[in-house]
Design a protein around this motif. Sequence first.
Motif, PDB file in Angstrom:
ATOM      1  N   LEU A   1      70.435  55.984 108.668  1.00  0.00           N
ATOM      2  CA  LEU A   1      69.522  55.993 109.609  1.00  0.00           C
ATOM      3  C   LEU A   1      68.294  56.763 108.971  1.00  0.00           C
ATOM      4  O   LEU A   1      67.426  57.072 110.024  1.00  0.00           O
ATOM      5  CB  LEU A   1      70.187  57.525 110.243  1.00  0.00           C
ATOM      6  CG  LEU A   1      70.946  56.745 112.206  1.00  0.00           C
ATOM      7  CD1 LEU A   1      71.797  57.719 111.884  1.00  0.00           C
ATOM      8  CD2 LEU A   1      71.113  55.042 112.884  1.00  0.00           C
ATOM      9  N   TYR A   2      68.501  57.497 107.700  1.00  0.00           N
ATOM     10  CA  TYR A   2      67.277  57.826 107.554  1.00  0.00           C
ATOM     11  C   TYR A   2      66.438  55.904 106.866  1.00  0.00           C
ATOM     12  O   TYR A   2      65.165  56.400 106.422  1.00  0.00           O
ATOM     13  CB  TYR A   2      66.996  58.075 106.852  1.00  0.00           C
ATOM     14  CG  TYR A   2      67.961  60.129 106.449  1.00  0.00           C
ATOM     15  CD1 TYR A   2      66.985  61.097 107.030  1.00  0.00           C
ATOM     16  CD2 TYR A   2      69.170  60.752 106.438  1.00  0.00           C
ATOM     17  CE1 TYR A   2      66.870  62.426 107.522  1.00  0.00           C
ATOM     18  CE2 TYR A   2      69.179  61.180 106.949  1.00  0.00           C
ATOM     19  CZ  TYR A   2      68.534  62.119 107.450  1.00  0.00           C
ATOM     20  OH  TYR A   2      69.111  63.194 107.679  1.00  0.00           O
ATOM     21  N   ASN A   3      66.995  55.520 106.981  1.00  0.00           N
ATOM     22  CA  ASN A   3      65.593  53.696 106.361  1.00  0.00           C
ATOM     23  C   ASN A   3      64.747  53.502 107.232  1.00  0.00           C
ATOM     24  O   ASN A   3      64.994  53.257 108.555  1.00  0.00           O
ATOM     25  CB  ASN A   3      66.856  52.769 105.984  1.00  0.00           C
ATOM     26  CG  ASN A   3      66.386  51.510 105.912  1.00  0.00           C
ATOM     27  OD1 ASN A   3      65.289  51.602 105.256  1.00  0.00           O
ATOM     28  ND2 ASN A   3      67.166  50.093 105.981  1.00  0.00           N
ATOM     29  N   LYS A   4      63.546  53.461 106.532  1.00  0.00           N
ATOM     30  CA  LYS A   4      61.852  52.945 107.478  1.00  0.00           C
ATOM     31  C   LYS A   4      62.127  52.220 107.475  1.00  0.00           C
ATOM     32  O   LYS A   4      61.399  51.825 108.003  1.00  0.00           O
ATOM     33  CB  LYS A   4      61.075  53.472 106.663  1.00  0.00           C
ATOM     34  CG  LYS A   4      61.335  55.422 105.996  1.00  0.00           C
ATOM     35  CD  LYS A   4      60.357  56.008 105.305  1.00  0.00           C
ATOM     36  CE  LYS A   4      60.461  57.283 105.159  1.00  0.00           C
ATOM     37  NZ  LYS A   4      59.405  58.110 104.540  1.00  0.00           N
ATOM     38  N   THR A   5      62.803  50.518 106.956  1.00  0.00           N
ATOM     39  CA  THR A   5      62.546  49.372 107.345  1.00  0.00           C
ATOM     40  C   THR A   5      63.127  49.170 107.796  1.00  0.00           C
ATOM     41  O   THR A   5      63.332  47.386 108.606  1.00  0.00           O
ATOM     42  CB  THR A   5      62.498  49.134 105.787  1.00  0.00           C
ATOM     43  OG1 THR A   5      63.887  48.952 105.260  1.00  0.00           O
ATOM     44  CG2 THR A   5      61.232  49.813 104.980  1.00  0.00           C
ATOM     45  N   ALA A   6      64.682  49.811 108.628  1.00  0.00           N
ATOM     46  CA  ALA A   6      65.835  49.099 109.308  1.00  0.00           C
ATOM     47  C   ALA A   6      64.756  48.247 110.798  1.00  0.00           C
ATOM     48  O   ALA A   6      63.556  49.171 111.671  1.00  0.00           O
ATOM     49  CB  ALA A   6      66.476  49.999 109.777  1.00  0.00           C
ATOM     50  N   ASP A   7      65.313  47.738 111.329  1.00  0.00           N
ATOM     51  CA  ASP A   7      64.288  47.193 112.668  1.00  0.00           C
ATOM     52  C   ASP A   7      65.400  48.131 113.799  1.00  0.00           C
ATOM     53  O   ASP A   7      66.087  49.584 113.435  1.00  0.00           O
ATOM     54  CB  ASP A   7      64.980  46.206 113.513  1.00  0.00           C
ATOM     55  CG  ASP A   7      65.044  44.723 112.387  1.00  0.00           C
ATOM     56  OD1 ASP A   7      63.431  44.450 111.849  1.00  0.00           O
ATOM     57  OD2 ASP A   7      65.130  43.570 112.254  1.00  0.00           O
TER      58      ASP A   7
ATOM     59  N   GLY B   1      63.687  60.277 110.264  1.00  0.00           N
ATOM     60  CA  GLY B   1      65.214  60.805 111.603  1.00  0.00           C
ATOM     61  C   GLY B   1      65.087  59.260 111.680  1.00  0.00           C
ATOM     62  O   GLY B   1      64.699  58.612 111.425  1.00  0.00           O
ATOM     63  N   GLY B   2      65.963  59.544 112.242  1.00  0.00           N
ATOM     64  CA  GLY B   2      66.847  58.239 113.084  1.00  0.00           C
ATOM     65  C   GLY B   2      68.300  58.424 114.355  1.00  0.00           C
ATOM     66  O   GLY B   2      68.592  59.789 114.179  1.00  0.00           O
ATOM     67  N   ALA B   3      67.974  57.866 115.129  1.00  0.00           N
ATOM     68  CA  ALA B   3      69.205  58.329 116.055  1.00  0.00           C
ATOM     69  C   ALA B   3      69.746  56.630 116.270  1.00  0.00           C
ATOM     70  O   ALA B   3      68.907  55.358 116.265  1.00  0.00           O
ATOM     71  CB  ALA B   3      68.818  58.829 117.221  1.00  0.00           C
TER      72      ALA B   3
END
Length: 407
Positions: free
Chosen positions: A296-302, A277-279
């Motif tokens: 937002l589901y990207n697990k590698t994002a800063d 997940g993400g926000a």
Amino acid sequence: MRNTRFLCRRISIWIILVLQIVLITSYFLLQNESGHNLKSNITFNTSLGEVAIRNKLTYHTFGNRITLASIESSRLYVDLNTSLCYKHGSDLEVMGRSKNVVWKCKCLSGWHGNDCSQPEVIWRALLAHRKSVQLKGPRKYLRRIIYLLEVDEFAETSTEIRVNDLNSTVDLFVLYENQRSNYFARKISKFLKEFHSKILYLRLTDVKDVWKIVKSSLTNLQDDDIILVSGPSDYPNGAALQYIKLYDKWPQPFRFRLRWSVYGFFWQHPSKTALKGGACTISYLYETLQENVTLLYNKTADGMILGDLNHFGGWFCEYCYDSLQIIKFLNANPSLSMISFNSANLKKIDNEYVEDLIENGIYLDGKTELLRTRRYRESYFAPIFVTNSSWKYDWLLINLYSKMDYY
């Protein structure tokens, strides 16, 4: 003398008989009158109730214009001398008993910060972040959270739990369903009726259009509002979300390290957590993600990760269905099935086989051993709403397939 006694007895009998007749007659008269009044009252109240339901508990859908409420953050604080103390995180009882003048907030266990507004998971996230974070706040008005939830027949229980658990934190729940499914379309009019004023239900041909429709439905969307996404089996931590609403200058996007439960909250995957997940704020969604919410589901994002191996940003409850529904889910999603039919010596998914996996704590791959959790020893065992509603969700809290359950 004898005649006198006989006459007295006859008079007594007649008096008793007359009283009985009077009582019986009065009883029937009262019953008819009260029955008539009761019938009138019921008819009137039912009619009024139906009007109230139609007026207040109708969910939003295509074409509706929705205005998000603006809520002052001051309602979450108590002004104590020169300090503002967060109500849910401050030990107001101890502070109130103090004989001395109290100038500082006294935090409850698991809460931090000068105003006691940081839950443990936030406090640890700030410590673990690679760069120094200088948050600004609390804000005058709370940010608003718009939570996108994709729903289908397997997400009924998880949706019910999330809406109840996060109702005081989330400002709009967007329940969107693929056009090929009509499960929620048939249920939504009676499903979570008390929260309909906060629910936007959409049935879409292409689920990628969900944000475009949501955006067009909101009349007062602001750049600092928050968009939240998660999978159908994810339960974000409400206390962490509440803190995000209060403060500015967060590293974005926010991602959630969830406690990885399997079959129910009584088993935990040996990997312990899953990053899901993400926000982010609406401005970040526009400027950085070009309005593509799937990023937002990207697990590698800063950004900032909420949760660690011991203090979780929520819960991921995988295959948290009964055995028959697990079988139905795997048949509907064959690419997700990890059951080895050769090793199980089965020609099809068998209910008894799945029940055995749940009872003994074996993952669906047939070999990974799950970790037993302790309901009364762990502060992150399950979402608060689930533990407070154990009478309804006992099958998520207790391994009902186990013959020897020591929880």
